[in-house]
Design an enzyme around this catalytic site. Structure first.
Site, PDB file in Angstrom:
ATOM      1  N   HIS A 126       2.367 -11.114  -4.344  1.00 16.89           N
ATOM      2  CA  HIS A 126       3.225 -11.167  -5.541  1.00 16.89           C
ATOM      3  C   HIS A 126       4.006 -12.489  -5.457  1.00 16.89           C
ATOM      4  O   HIS A 126       4.297 -12.977  -4.363  1.00 16.89           O
ATOM      5  CB  HIS A 126       4.177  -9.972  -5.477  1.00 16.89           C
ATOM      6  CG  HIS A 126       5.049  -9.779  -6.675  1.00 16.89           C
ATOM      7  ND1 HIS A 126       6.194 -10.503  -6.878  1.00 16.89           N
ATOM      8  CD2 HIS A 126       4.953  -8.932  -7.718  1.00 16.89           C
ATOM      9  CE1 HIS A 126       6.772 -10.098  -8.008  1.00 16.89           C
ATOM     10  NE2 HIS A 126       6.035  -9.155  -8.539  1.00 16.89           N
ATOM     11  N   ASP A 203       5.737  -7.273   2.924  1.00 17.41           N
ATOM     12  CA  ASP A 203       6.225  -6.902   1.603  1.00 17.41           C
ATOM     13  C   ASP A 203       5.782  -5.455   1.375  1.00 17.41           C
ATOM     14  O   ASP A 203       4.599  -5.183   1.160  1.00 17.41           O
ATOM     15  CB  ASP A 203       5.620  -7.858   0.567  1.00 17.41           C
ATOM     16  CG  ASP A 203       5.947  -7.431  -0.861  1.00 17.41           C
ATOM     17  OD1 ASP A 203       6.431  -6.305  -1.069  1.00 17.41           O
ATOM     18  OD2 ASP A 203       5.683  -8.249  -1.769  1.00 17.41           O
ATOM     19  N   GLN A 206       5.024  -2.015  -2.532  1.00 16.58           N
ATOM     20  CA  GLN A 206       4.053  -1.024  -3.005  1.00 16.58           C
ATOM     21  C   GLN A 206       3.652  -0.009  -1.939  1.00 16.58           C
ATOM     22  O   GLN A 206       2.999   0.979  -2.264  1.00 16.58           O
ATOM     23  CB  GLN A 206       2.783  -1.720  -3.542  1.00 16.58           C
ATOM     24  CG  GLN A 206       3.027  -2.603  -4.745  1.00 16.58           C
ATOM     25  CD  GLN A 206       3.649  -1.870  -5.934  1.00 16.58           C
ATOM     26  OE1 GLN A 206       3.602  -0.638  -6.037  1.00 16.58           O
ATOM     27  NE2 GLN A 206       4.272  -2.614  -6.821  1.00 16.58           N
ATOM     28  N   LYS A 229      10.946   1.315  -7.399  1.00 15.06           N
ATOM     29  CA  LYS A 229       9.528   1.665  -7.388  1.00 15.06           C
ATOM     30  C   LYS A 229       9.289   2.989  -6.654  1.00 15.06           C
ATOM     31  O   LYS A 229       8.154   3.417  -6.484  1.00 15.06           O
ATOM     32  CB  LYS A 229       8.723   0.552  -6.723  1.00 15.06           C
ATOM     33  CG  LYS A 229       8.721  -0.754  -7.531  1.00 15.06           C
ATOM     34  CD  LYS A 229       7.847  -1.787  -6.861  1.00 15.06           C
ATOM     35  CE  LYS A 229       8.090  -3.197  -7.337  1.00 15.06           C
ATOM     36  NZ  LYS A 229       7.595  -3.463  -8.681  1.00 15.06           N
ATOM     37  N   CYS A 368       2.528 -10.899 -11.982  1.00 20.17           N
ATOM     38  CA  CYS A 368       3.220 -11.746 -11.000  1.00 20.17           C
ATOM     39  C   CYS A 368       2.341 -12.083  -9.803  1.00 20.17           C
ATOM     40  O   CYS A 368       2.840 -12.215  -8.670  1.00 20.17           O
ATOM     41  CB  CYS A 368       4.538 -11.125 -10.530  1.00 20.17           C
ATOM     42  SG  CYS A 368       5.749 -11.041 -11.844  1.00 20.17           S
TER      43      CYS A 368
END
Ligand code: 7TS
Length: 410
Positions: A126, A203, A206, A229, A368
């Site tokens: 991202h 990261d 997700q 999220k 993104c």
């Protein structure tokens, strides 16, 4: 459907899922990768905080200030437990994943990266795990080296092996791609990175919402994620870092709460995690985040990820039935609940617009991740993404909608 998630009861926990987009057209929300919906328990926890306990934290002895502080710190404790952190001191509240990554790039990066040093990212990141490193590399005259993505949408691990020979200082990668859904082998990558003494930033925007994530077995040194999220509110996220690394890092923003003592000429920094939390933080949002964690814990993260595995397998089977649809990324068993796709002859924005008339919310664009789209020669994709509240019937509505799109563009 898994036995462990009771979908009809669970869906009733999310007020917005009862919404009709227009009369007789119920919402089918397939955009949880962008942001998830919120259960009533989260909305009510924030509401109650403002109605009953609103006060600034860490600065008052009165009852409300103590309640607010306990709620804010209590949420931190539950977040720490949720990702099996060794201590709540390793949980730094930020605004979101983006800010967490920027914090590391500024604080750790500016103290540790010199001219010629190698910073590794991947082609499936991202923008928030690309741009901060580009900014750092430009400022320090360091080198940004990229692990490429294979045609199947996986990281090219043999190229990673040769990149390791350059002696990188840090490897920054996503745990789960927000476009391809690829779940990367973080532990394996971290072991190799650590063998050449590189740090690993993951990261988790997700992965933390969708998979059980255990910081003590993940292999990462830093992990970034966002509450919004994972059933929580916008405006709050987390940087988890190994305590000794966070201890050694200089502060990021200066101001109230991050100091122990200030004179007109100097300051002494506060203990972790307050050292990185300057100014009045997002208190109501922390309360909501805590309620979101409680919600996910009671659903069970194993059940959540199991449910999503079934939904994505079903969705990929059904999408492949539609002539002209191409889904990007690995097979269902190697990915999370994300299906980015194209439909021959129809622009993804048109797909999203027509689906919206049928109440179906999907996203269209580059999500993104422009370099990743460029890698596949695509200006944009349409993307359906799934969470604990989605059903196979909703996948069927998506597929029916795509047949309708085809008819309109035939
Ligand atoms: N990293 C990944 C893998 C993401 O999917 C996102 C957001 C971010 C970082 C940034 O998170 P933020 O909370 O700081 O904004 N992804 C998306 C998306 O796919 N569509 O909208 C936002």
């Amino acid at each position: 459907m898994t036995d462990s998630l009771d979908l009809s009861n669970l869906r009733a926990d999310f007020p917005v899922l009862a919404r009709e987009i227009k009369p007789g057209v119920p919402l089918v929300y397939l955009d949880s990768t962008a942001t998830s919906q919120k259960p009533a328990a989260v909305i009510e926890a924030m509401n109650n905080y403002y109605r009953l306990s609103n006060a600034n934290i860490h600065r008052g002895v009165h009852t409300l200030a103590e309640e607010a502080t306990a709620l804010y710190e209590g949420a931190r404790e539950r977040i720490a437990k949720f990702i099996n952190a060794k201590s709540a001191q390793e949980i730094v509240y930020t605004r979101n994943t983006t800010e967490s990554i920027n914090l590391v790039a500024y604080s750790w990066g500016r103290a540790n990266i010199k001219a010629g040093d190698v910073i590794v990212i991947t082609e499936m990141e991202h923008h928030s795990n690309i741009v901060p490193w580009q900014m750092l590399a430009a400022e320090k005259n360091a080198r940004l080296v990229v692990i490429p993505v294979t045609d199947d949408g996986e990281l090219n691990l043999s190229r990673f092996e040769s990149i390791l020979e350059m002696g990188p200082k840090i490897v920054c990668l996503t745990h789960m791609s927000n476009v391809l859904g690829t779940i990367n082998p973080v532990a394996q990558i971290a072991e190799k990175a650590h063998a050449v003494r590189a740090l690993v930033l993951v990261d988790g925007a997700q992965s933390v919402p969708h998979l059980p994530v255990d910081t003590q077995s993940l292999g990462a040194d830093f992990l970034a994620f966002s509450a919004h999220k994972m059933c929580g509110p916008t405006g709050i996220g987390v940087l988890w870092g190994r305590k000794e690394l966070l201890e050694a890092m200089p502060p990021f923003l200066g101001g109230g709460d991050m100091i122990r003592r200030v004179t007109l000429t100097e300051f002494r920094v506060n203990d972790l995690p307050h050292k990185f939390e300057a100014g009045t933080p997002a208190i109501a949002e922390a309360v909501g985040f805590g309620a979101a964690i409680d919600y996910l814990v009671s659903a069970g993260m194993g059940a959540v990820s199991g449910h999503e595995r079934e939904i994505i397998a079903y969705a990929l089977d059904r999408l492949e039935e539609v002539p002209g649809v191409k889904v990007y990324g690995p097979r269902a068993e190697r990915k999370g609940g994300v299906a980015a796709f194209t439909l021959d002859g129809v622009h993804p924005h048109d797909i999203a617009q027509i689906l919206d008339t049928r109440g179906i919310a999907v996203r269209a664009g580059h999500h993104c991740a422009m370099p990743l789209h460029e890698r596949f020669g695509l200006p944009a994709t349409a993307r359906a993404s799934f969470y604990l509240y989605n059903t196979q019937a909703e996948v069927d509505r998506l597929v029916d909608g795509l047949y309708e799109v085809k008819k309109l563009f035939a």
